[in-house]
Structures are given as structure tokens and as C-alpha cells.
Design a protein around this motif. Structure first.
Motif, PDB file in Angstrom:
ATOM      1  N   GLY A 143      15.539   5.636   2.128  1.00 49.91           N
ATOM      2  CA  GLY A 143      15.821   5.519   3.552  1.00 49.91           C
ATOM      3  C   GLY A 143      15.221   6.570   4.450  1.00 49.91           C
ATOM      4  N   THR A 144      15.879   6.722   5.609  1.00 48.17           N
ATOM      5  CA  THR A 144      15.361   7.587   6.667  1.00 48.17           C
ATOM      6  C   THR A 144      15.582   9.068   6.385  1.00 48.17           C
ATOM      7  N   ASP A 145      16.263   9.398   5.283  1.00 47.84           N
ATOM      8  CA  ASP A 145      16.381  10.808   4.909  1.00 47.84           C
ATOM      9  C   ASP A 145      15.017  11.371   4.533  1.00 47.84           C
ATOM     10  N   VAL A 146      14.141  10.495   4.027  1.00 46.74           N
ATOM     11  CA  VAL A 146      12.827  10.931   3.564  1.00 46.74           C
ATOM     12  C   VAL A 146      11.706  10.332   4.406  1.00 46.74           C
ATOM     13  N   TYR A 147      11.842   9.067   4.788  1.00 46.42           N
ATOM     14  CA  TYR A 147      10.774   8.339   5.465  1.00 46.42           C
ATOM     15  C   TYR A 147      11.119   8.052   6.918  1.00 46.42           C
ATOM     16  N   THR A 148      10.074   7.958   7.744  1.00 51.16           N
ATOM     17  CA  THR A 148      10.272   7.524   9.126  1.00 51.16           C
ATOM     18  C   THR A 148      10.452   6.006   9.121  1.00 51.16           C
ATOM     19  N   SER A 149      10.905   5.452  10.228  1.00 50.19           N
ATOM     20  CA  SER A 149      11.095   4.003  10.289  1.00 50.19           C
ATOM     21  C   SER A 149       9.763   3.264  10.157  1.00 50.19           C
ATOM     22  N   GLU A 150       8.674   3.852  10.658  1.00 46.16           N
ATOM     23  CA  GLU A 150       7.356   3.234  10.516  1.00 46.16           C
ATOM     24  C   GLU A 150       6.921   3.209   9.050  1.00 46.16           C
ATOM     25  N   GLU A 151       7.169   4.306   8.354  1.00 43.89           N
ATOM     26  CA  GLU A 151       6.802   4.364   6.946  1.00 43.89           C
ATOM     27  C   GLU A 151       7.637   3.379   6.127  1.00 43.89           C
ATOM     28  N   LEU A 152       8.921   3.274   6.448  1.00 44.52           N
ATOM     29  CA  LEU A 152       9.760   2.301   5.754  1.00 44.52           C
ATOM     30  C   LEU A 152       9.269   0.876   5.993  1.00 44.52           C
ATOM     31  N   GLN A 153       8.849   0.587   7.211  1.00 47.57           N
ATOM     32  CA  GLN A 153       8.308  -0.739   7.516  1.00 47.57           C
ATOM     33  C   GLN A 153       7.046  -1.001   6.707  1.00 47.57           C
ATOM     34  N   LYS A 154       6.199   0.012   6.591  1.00 43.58           N
ATOM     35  CA  LYS A 154       4.976  -0.126   5.802  1.00 43.58           C
ATOM     36  C   LYS A 154       5.315  -0.408   4.336  1.00 43.58           C
ATOM     37  N   LEU A 155       6.307   0.297   3.803  1.00 44.60           N
ATOM     38  CA  LEU A 155       6.725   0.061   2.422  1.00 44.60           C
ATOM     39  C   LEU A 155       7.285  -1.350   2.251  1.00 44.60           C
ATOM     40  N   ARG A 156       8.064  -1.822   3.216  1.00 44.43           N
ATOM     41  CA  ARG A 156       8.612  -3.187   3.150  1.00 44.43           C
ATOM     42  C   ARG A 156       7.495  -4.227   3.171  1.00 44.43           C
ATOM     43  N   GLU A 157       6.475  -3.993   3.996  1.00 46.68           N
ATOM     44  CA  GLU A 157       5.334  -4.910   4.051  1.00 46.68           C
ATOM     45  C   GLU A 157       4.606  -4.948   2.714  1.00 46.68           C
ATOM     46  N   GLN A 158       4.494  -3.787   2.068  1.00 43.05           N
ATOM     47  CA  GLN A 158       3.856  -3.744   0.757  1.00 43.05           C
ATOM     48  C   GLN A 158       4.669  -4.526  -0.260  1.00 43.05           C
ATOM     49  N   VAL A 159       6.001  -4.405  -0.205  1.00 48.27           N
ATOM     50  CA  VAL A 159       6.852  -5.165  -1.118  1.00 48.27           C
ATOM     51  C   VAL A 159       6.624  -6.658  -0.907  1.00 48.27           C
ATOM     52  N   ASP A 160       6.577  -7.091   0.345  1.00 50.04           N
ATOM     53  CA  ASP A 160       6.333  -8.499   0.646  1.00 50.04           C
ATOM     54  C   ASP A 160       4.980  -8.947   0.090  1.00 50.04           C
ATOM     55  N   ASP A 161       3.947  -8.137   0.278  1.00 47.88           N
ATOM     56  CA  ASP A 161       2.617  -8.476  -0.229  1.00 47.88           C
ATOM     57  C   ASP A 161       2.619  -8.602  -1.753  1.00 47.88           C
ATOM     58  N   TYR A 162       3.236  -7.635  -2.427  1.00 49.81           N
ATOM     59  CA  TYR A 162       3.282  -7.683  -3.889  1.00 49.81           C
ATOM     60  C   TYR A 162       4.121  -8.860  -4.379  1.00 49.81           C
ATOM     61  N   ASN A 163       5.196  -9.189  -3.683  1.00 47.27           N
ATOM     62  CA  ASN A 163       5.986 -10.361  -4.065  1.00 47.27           C
ATOM     63  C   ASN A 163       5.163 -11.638  -3.938  1.00 47.27           C
ATOM     64  N   ARG A 164       4.370 -11.754  -2.868  1.00 49.88           N
ATOM     65  CA  ARG A 164       3.496 -12.922  -2.713  1.00 49.88           C
ATOM     66  C   ARG A 164       2.456 -12.975  -3.835  1.00 49.88           C
ATOM     67  N   GLN A 165       1.862 -11.834  -4.165  1.00 50.18           N
ATOM     68  CA  GLN A 165       0.889 -11.786  -5.256  1.00 50.18           C
ATOM     69  C   GLN A 165       1.524 -12.214  -6.574  1.00 50.18           C
ATOM     70  N   PHE A 166       2.731 -11.719  -6.812  1.00 49.54           N
ATOM     71  CA  PHE A 166       3.432 -12.033  -8.050  1.00 49.54           C
ATOM     72  C   PHE A 166       3.731 -13.526  -8.133  1.00 49.54           C
ATOM     73  N   GLU A 167       4.164 -14.121  -7.019  1.00 51.92           N
ATOM     74  CA  GLU A 167       4.440 -15.559  -6.986  1.00 51.92           C
ATOM     75  C   GLU A 167       3.163 -16.367  -7.229  1.00 51.92           C
ATOM     76  N   LEU A 168       2.047 -15.945  -6.629  1.00 50.65           N
ATOM     77  CA  LEU A 168       0.781 -16.648  -6.834  1.00 50.65           C
ATOM     78  C   LEU A 168       0.341 -16.584  -8.291  1.00 50.65           C
ATOM     79  N   ILE A 169       0.501 -15.429  -8.897  1.00 55.05           N
ATOM     80  CA  ILE A 169       0.121 -15.279 -10.301  1.00 55.05           C
ATOM     81  C   ILE A 169       0.984 -16.196 -11.166  1.00 55.05           C
ATOM     82  N   ASN A 170       2.282 -16.237 -10.888  1.00 51.57           N
ATOM     83  CA  ASN A 170       3.164 -17.087 -11.677  1.00 51.57           C
ATOM     84  C   ASN A 170       2.864 -18.567 -11.465  1.00 51.57           C
ATOM     85  N   GLU A 171       2.538 -18.969 -10.239  1.00 50.63           N
ATOM     86  CA  GLU A 171       2.213 -20.366  -9.955  1.00 50.63           C
ATOM     87  C   GLU A 171       0.914 -20.773 -10.644  1.00 50.63           C
ATOM     88  N   ASN A 172      -0.064 -19.878 -10.643  1.00 48.21           N
ATOM     89  CA  ASN A 172      -1.395 -20.201 -11.187  1.00 48.21           C
ATOM     90  C   ASN A 172      -1.523 -19.944 -12.683  1.00 48.21           C
TER      91      ASN A 172
END
Length: 107
Positions: A75-104
Motif C-alpha cells: 500500500g501507500t506506506d511504501v508506494y505513491t498512489s501513481e505507483e500503485l496504479q502502475k502496479l495494478r496495470e501490470q497485474v492486469d496486463d499479466y493476467n491478460r497474458q496468462f489467460e491468452l496463454i491458457n486459451e492458446n
């Protein structure tokens, strides 16, 4: 006799020196958290944020998602809200990649 002892000493020393890199690398066989200098409390994981200080850090997609979620959980004890948003976007991207790999994968 003296030359044989000297030769054996030189051979033994050269064998020890050649083993030093192997022994040094054995320390890296622990968990990924111990290999990451930023994994200490209160510090940011720069490798996840901006791909800095990654060293030999190679994760599978699932491991990367888990690492990102752990960092987001800090959380915000270590990261700024912008950095947390960036990390969340990365999680979303990796989840999409993982789903594509599993589908294909033909399952």
C-alpha cells in the motif's frame, strides 16, 4: 621431492580458486525474495516499477503476478498512489497474458 610438493600445492590452489565462483553462486539458490534487495520492509521494488536492479530476477507469469500483488498489498506506506496504479496495470496486463496463454495452449 621439493618440486613435487610445490607442484601439488600449485594444483591444489588453482583448484580452490576455480571453485570460488561455483561456491559463490550457491548462495543464490534460495527463495526469490532473498535475491531481491528491494524486498526489505519499507523499500520499493524498483524491478517491478521501472525494471531497475533486477539482477538475475526471472519470474514466471504467475510468480510475477504474485509479486505484484504482494507489493500492492504493502500500500501507500511504501508506494505513491501513481505507483500503485502502475502496479495494478501490470497485474492486469499479466493476467491478460496468462489467460491468452491458457486459451492458446489447446486445453
Amino acid at each position: 621431492m621439493n618440486s613435487i610438493a610445490r607442484t601439488m600445492t600449485i594444483i591444489a590452489a588453482s583448484m580452490l580458486f576455480s571453485a570460488v565462483p561455483i561456491l559463490a553462486d550457491e548462495g543464490n539458490m534460495g527463495s526469490m525474495e532473498s535475491q531481491i534487495p528491494q524486498a526489505q520492509e519499507g523499500t520499493k521494488d524498483e524491478c517491478l516499477l521501472v525494471a531497475m536492479n533486477c539482477g538475475k530476477d526471472v519470474d514466471s507469469i504467475q510468480e510475477r503476478i504474485d509479486r505484484l500483488n504482494r507489493e500492492i498489498g504493502r500500500g501507500t506506506d511504501v508506494y505513491t498512489s501513481e505507483e500503485l496504479q502502475k502496479l495494478r496495470e501490470q497485474v492486469d496486463d499479466y493476467n491478460r497474458q496468462f489467460e491468452l496463454i491458457n486459451e492458446n495452449s489447446g486445453g
